[in-house]
Design a protein around this motif. Structure first.
Motif, PDB file in Angstrom:
ATOM      1  N   MET A   1       0.833  -1.206   0.000  1.00 61.18           N
ATOM      2  CA  MET A   1       0.000   0.000   0.000  1.00 61.18           C
ATOM      3  C   MET A   1       0.871   1.261   0.000  1.00 61.18           C
ATOM      4  N   ARG A   2       2.067   1.166   0.547  1.00 58.53           N
ATOM      5  CA  ARG A   2       2.941   2.338   0.590  1.00 58.53           C
ATOM      6  C   ARG A   2       3.365   2.789  -0.802  1.00 58.53           C
ATOM      7  N   LYS A   3       3.289   1.903  -1.776  1.00 55.24           N
ATOM      8  CA  LYS A   3       3.683   2.236  -3.139  1.00 55.24           C
ATOM      9  C   LYS A   3       2.471   2.477  -4.038  1.00 55.24           C
ATOM     10  N   THR A   4       1.379   2.926  -3.433  1.00 55.27           N
ATOM     11  CA  THR A   4       0.178   3.272  -4.190  1.00 55.27           C
ATOM     12  C   THR A   4      -0.276   4.673  -3.787  1.00 55.27           C
ATOM     13  N   SER A   5      -1.280   5.151  -4.494  1.00 55.86           N
ATOM     14  CA  SER A   5      -1.834   6.463  -4.166  1.00 55.86           C
ATOM     15  C   SER A   5      -2.611   6.455  -2.860  1.00 55.86           C
ATOM     16  N   PHE A   6      -2.823   5.265  -2.299  1.00 55.84           N
ATOM     17  CA  PHE A   6      -3.574   5.143  -1.057  1.00 55.84           C
ATOM     18  C   PHE A   6      -2.687   5.238   0.178  1.00 55.84           C
ATOM     19  N   VAL A   7      -1.432   5.574  -0.010  1.00 54.82           N
ATOM     20  CA  VAL A   7      -0.505   5.634   1.118  1.00 54.82           C
ATOM     21  C   VAL A   7      -1.000   6.602   2.195  1.00 54.82           C
ATOM     22  N   GLY A   8      -1.688   7.637   1.779  1.00 55.85           N
ATOM     23  CA  GLY A   8      -2.201   8.622   2.735  1.00 55.85           C
ATOM     24  C   GLY A   8      -3.306   8.082   3.621  1.00 55.85           C
ATOM     25  N   TRP A   9      -3.842   6.904   3.288  1.00 57.40           N
ATOM     26  CA  TRP A   9      -4.899   6.312   4.099  1.00 57.40           C
ATOM     27  C   TRP A   9      -4.345   5.532   5.283  1.00 57.40           C
ATOM     28  N   ILE A  10      -3.044   5.316   5.306  1.00 57.39           N
ATOM     29  CA  ILE A  10      -2.440   4.576   6.419  1.00 57.39           C
ATOM     30  C   ILE A  10      -2.416   5.482   7.647  1.00 57.39           C
ATOM     31  N   GLU A  11      -3.067   5.074   8.702  1.00 59.39           N
ATOM     32  CA  GLU A  11      -3.153   5.905   9.900  1.00 59.39           C
ATOM     33  C   GLU A  11      -2.357   5.349  11.067  1.00 59.39           C
ATOM     34  N   ALA A  12      -2.000   4.085  11.014  1.00 61.57           N
ATOM     35  CA  ALA A  12      -1.197   3.489  12.083  1.00 61.57           C
ATOM     36  C   ALA A  12      -0.486   2.270  11.519  1.00 61.57           C
ATOM     37  N   VAL A  13       0.685   1.995  12.063  1.00 59.41           N
ATOM     38  CA  VAL A  13       1.494   0.862  11.600  1.00 59.41           C
ATOM     39  C   VAL A  13       1.909   0.047  12.818  1.00 59.41           C
ATOM     40  N   ARG A  14       1.833  -1.279  12.683  1.00 61.33           N
ATOM     41  CA  ARG A  14       2.255  -2.141  13.785  1.00 61.33           C
ATOM     42  C   ARG A  14       3.715  -1.868  14.131  1.00 61.33           C
ATOM     43  N   GLY A  15       4.031  -1.997  15.384  1.00 63.19           N
ATOM     44  CA  GLY A  15       5.386  -1.693  15.839  1.00 63.19           C
ATOM     45  C   GLY A  15       6.358  -2.844  15.672  1.00 63.19           C
ATOM     46  N   VAL A  16       5.856  -4.065  15.513  1.00 66.02           N
ATOM     47  CA  VAL A  16       6.718  -5.232  15.340  1.00 66.02           C
ATOM     48  C   VAL A  16       6.264  -6.010  14.116  1.00 66.02           C
ATOM     49  N   ASP A  17       7.197  -6.698  13.495  1.00 66.25           N
ATOM     50  CA  ASP A  17       6.907  -7.412  12.262  1.00 66.25           C
ATOM     51  C   ASP A  17       6.404  -8.831  12.531  1.00 66.25           C
ATOM     52  N   ARG A  18       5.445  -8.931  13.408  1.00 62.50           N
ATOM     53  CA  ARG A  18       4.772 -10.196  13.703  1.00 62.50           C
ATOM     54  C   ARG A  18       3.449  -9.847  14.373  1.00 62.50           C
ATOM     55  N   LEU A  19       2.558 -10.829  14.408  1.00 60.52           N
ATOM     56  CA  LEU A  19       1.237 -10.564  14.959  1.00 60.52           C
ATOM     57  C   LEU A  19       1.253 -10.675  16.478  1.00 60.52           C
ATOM     58  N   GLU A  20       1.001  -9.553  17.145  1.00 61.51           N
ATOM     59  CA  GLU A  20       0.897  -9.511  18.600  1.00 61.51           C
ATOM     60  C   GLU A  20      -0.325  -8.683  18.968  1.00 61.51           C
ATOM     61  N   ALA A  21      -1.161  -9.206  19.827  1.00 62.48           N
ATOM     62  CA  ALA A  21      -2.406  -8.537  20.179  1.00 62.48           C
ATOM     63  C   ALA A  21      -2.169  -7.154  20.780  1.00 62.48           C
ATOM     64  N   ASP A  22      -1.226  -7.037  21.719  1.00 56.93           N
ATOM     65  CA  ASP A  22      -0.974  -5.739  22.362  1.00 56.93           C
ATOM     66  C   ASP A  22      -0.502  -4.703  21.345  1.00 56.93           C
ATOM     67  N   ASP A  23       0.338  -5.141  20.404  1.00 57.63           N
ATOM     68  CA  ASP A  23       0.842  -4.233  19.378  1.00 57.63           C
ATOM     69  C   ASP A  23      -0.301  -3.756  18.481  1.00 57.63           C
ATOM     70  N   MET A  24      -1.192  -4.671  18.098  1.00 59.15           N
ATOM     71  CA  MET A  24      -2.318  -4.286  17.251  1.00 59.15           C
ATOM     72  C   MET A  24      -3.310  -3.408  18.005  1.00 59.15           C
ATOM     73  N   LEU A  25      -3.490  -3.682  19.286  1.00 62.03           N
ATOM     74  CA  LEU A  25      -4.362  -2.821  20.092  1.00 62.03           C
ATOM     75  C   LEU A  25      -3.806  -1.409  20.190  1.00 62.03           C
ATOM     76  N   ALA A  26      -2.489  -1.315  20.309  1.00 63.63           N
ATOM     77  CA  ALA A  26      -1.862   0.016  20.371  1.00 63.63           C
ATOM     78  C   ALA A  26      -2.076   0.770  19.059  1.00 63.63           C
ATOM     79  N   ALA A  27      -1.940   0.068  17.928  1.00 62.24           N
ATOM     80  CA  ALA A  27      -2.166   0.700  16.635  1.00 62.24           C
ATOM     81  C   ALA A  27      -3.632   1.126  16.500  1.00 62.24           C
TER      82      ALA A  27
END
Length: 342
Positions: A1-27
């Protein structure tokens, strides 16, 4: 998505490169802070994320996220391959023949995990297509065969049944015929919308889902071999090539009761050119389904316009993927030259 015109729609990014509930809740908390008072609804796009959200459902809902999905146990029953096949066999669906004693004479075959995540190792599991004795020996030696069951590999026409089941009432159903697929059963590279290929299978599937109270989006793969439609698996989420779902008139907002579905196109095509290039340049051999070439070349102008990234808002992503494919090829050539010189 970062390489499309929709990049401006990204409002939060996970802090770690794996699925963690606390990280997703923070985002999610970051997004919620910017949209106070608005409905924020979880859209089911990837099963691994869906499972995490359902596992921590109370926490996500307490944070303000609407999760319009079935409960965790029902979701897993549909998502896990063995339990889903058992459910649908009970309403009359045909399944690929199962192999209880695995021997080389049964090749080719498909190894399917009982569960998405191994209860023994905690590792995410994927189906494996096995064509040779060497591949079978390697699989049994290194992949933990106890996590898998085996079925005969079927060669035939492939269809996706996509349905949206409302909480009450009849489902909306669409179909695509698959034409070209990445190696080892990965993503579809080319497909077309089509009419219902088998009303009997459709009624069985609807009856099976309704019998357990399922609601939401689900995608089911069927293989037609020798005139019989065999059930392969289900993915309870949005359609894989969702570009076709949109063209078919399905709307993701329906999961929240925010919109109805439209009639849509009946002849739309789907093509992922850069995905095909990545597969070929990596040395893979895409799976070609019956009559794929005739159906692709019969409408060349429509096929050209069907590429999912050949649009102004995604041209940059198309270029990036084609460049990656070319870079992979150059790397392979250099490696082979180095080995030759040695």
């Amino acid at each position: 998505m970062r390489k499309t015109s929709f990049v401006g729609w990204i409002e939060a990014v996970r802090g770690v490169d794996r699925l963690e509930a606390d990280d997703m809740l923070a985002a999610f908390t970051q997004i919620k802070a910017r949209h106070a008072g608005e409905r924020l609804i979880f859209l089911p796009t990837a099963e691994s994320i869906i499972r995490l959200v359902l596992d921590k459902r109370e926490a996500f809902e307490a944070a303000g996220l609407e999760v319009p999905l079935v409960d965790k146990s029902l979701y897993e029953r549909v998502s896990d391959k063995a339990s889903f096949l058992e459910l649908m066999a009970g309403v009359g669906m045909s399944l690929p023949p199962r192999i209880d004693r695995v021997v080389a004479s049964d090749l080719p075959m498909v190894a399917k995990p009982f569960h998405e995540v191994s209860p023994r190792s905690g590792r995410k599991l994927y189906p494996e297509l096995i064509f040779t004795e060497q591949a079978l020996e390697a699989f049994l030696a290194g992949r933990g065969g106890e996590d898998y069951f085996f079925q005969r590999y079927l060669d035939g026409r492939s269809y996706y049944f996509l349905a949206f089941f409302p909480r009450s009432g009849e489902p909306t159903v669409r179909y695509q015929e698959n034409l070209l697929q990445q190696p080892n059963g990965k993503s579809m590279l080319a497909a077309r919308l089509c009419e219902c290929p088998d009303p009997w299978s459709e009624q069985c599937l609807i009856r099976g889902f309704q019998s357990v109270g399922f609601f939401g989006f689900v995608m089911v793969e069927l293989i037609e071999a020798n005139g019989v439609f065999h059930l392969i698996e289900a993915n309870p989420r949005l359609w894989g090539p969702f570009e076709l779902a949109i063209k078919a008139g399905l709307r993701p907002e329906a999961i929240a009761g925010a919109a109805g579905h439209e009639r849509g196109s009946k002849r739309a095509l789907y093509l992922w050119t850069s995905g095909l290039a990545l597969s070929l340049f990596a040395g893979g051999r895409p799976r070609r389904y019956p009559q794929y070439l005739r159906k692709l070349v019969s409408r060349p102008s429509a096929l050209l316009g069907a590429d999912i990234y050949l649009r102004m808002d995604t041209l940059r992503l198309l270029g990036h993927e084609l460049k990656s494919a070319l870079g992979l090829t150059i790397h392979q050539v250099r490696s082979r030259l180095s080995e030759t010189n040695l």
